[in-house]
Design an enzyme around this catalytic site. Sequence first.
Site, PDB file in Angstrom:
ATOM      1  N   ASP A  11       0.878  -1.208  -0.097  1.00 32.38           N
ATOM      2  CA  ASP A  11      -0.034   0.076  -0.037  1.00 32.38           C
ATOM      3  C   ASP A  11       0.854   1.325  -0.181  1.00 32.38           C
ATOM      4  O   ASP A  11       1.759   1.292   0.718  1.00 32.38           O
ATOM      5  CB  ASP A  11      -0.961  -0.201   1.430  1.00 32.38           C
ATOM      6  N   ASP A 132     -15.132  -3.079  -1.436  1.00 29.90           N
ATOM      7  CA  ASP A 132     -14.673  -2.824   0.083  1.00 29.90           C
ATOM      8  C   ASP A 132     -15.804  -2.527   0.727  1.00 29.90           C
ATOM      9  O   ASP A 132     -16.567  -1.474   0.647  1.00 29.90           O
ATOM     10  CB  ASP A 132     -13.722  -1.658   0.228  1.00 29.90           C
TER      11      ASP A 132
END
Length: 246
Positions: A11, A132
């Site tokens: 990330d 998500d």
Amino acid sequence: MAPVILFPAIDLKDGRCVRLVQGDMSRATVFNDDPAEQAEIFVEQGFSWLHVVDLDGAFAGKPVNATAVEGILSRLSIPVQLGGGIRNLATVEGWLAKGVTRVIIGTAAVRDPGFVREAARRFPGRVAVGIDAWDGKVAVEGWAETSELTAQELGQRFEDAGVAAIIYTDIARDGLVQGLNIDSTLALARAVSIPVIASGGLGSIRDIERLLEPDCTILEGAITGRALYDGRLDPREAIALLKRAA
């Protein structure tokens, strides 16, 4: 039975490799200032895919950490899937041309499903949807907003679109290394014919063992992040277990 793929995650925030807790940018831990170096470490450990997210891009709605991503691509030979800030066809085409194997479309899958369909039509097998969810409802804009859509409703929108995969993240578990939400992930996988990848909370070898149980054979794989970085998951042990089961 296709082998389960374990995707190590990078990330990106401010050009560095970080991990968040429940998607909160203020709770970022920096694990490596050189994302390309981290990617090479994962290759050396034996991983066959890499999962990359441009966190800043997810909030900005456009690529922000392009230099870091390009650095990763220049030094890797394994396939890379990339998400974060991918909101139009030009961005999709640009990343695929630079060597990304599969792009992940998240917010735009909710806001502009026609874009996802067109991207999947133009680039077969190279477009995934990121779903998500917080308490079953889909979150967008870098998880800053929650929609009224359920994960299953969103997934079913793309049943006939030619989407290569769905990456399903349980936000409440993300970064907490307390275990994958297998029940919710399987519920989504049973509701669609698209391959599903589990994400959020993978914490130990027990999660890997769970992925190898018969009911999980419908999943394509799982993403692991913090558990790798803080040593809770031994990458070589996990990969060896997956190979023995394949």
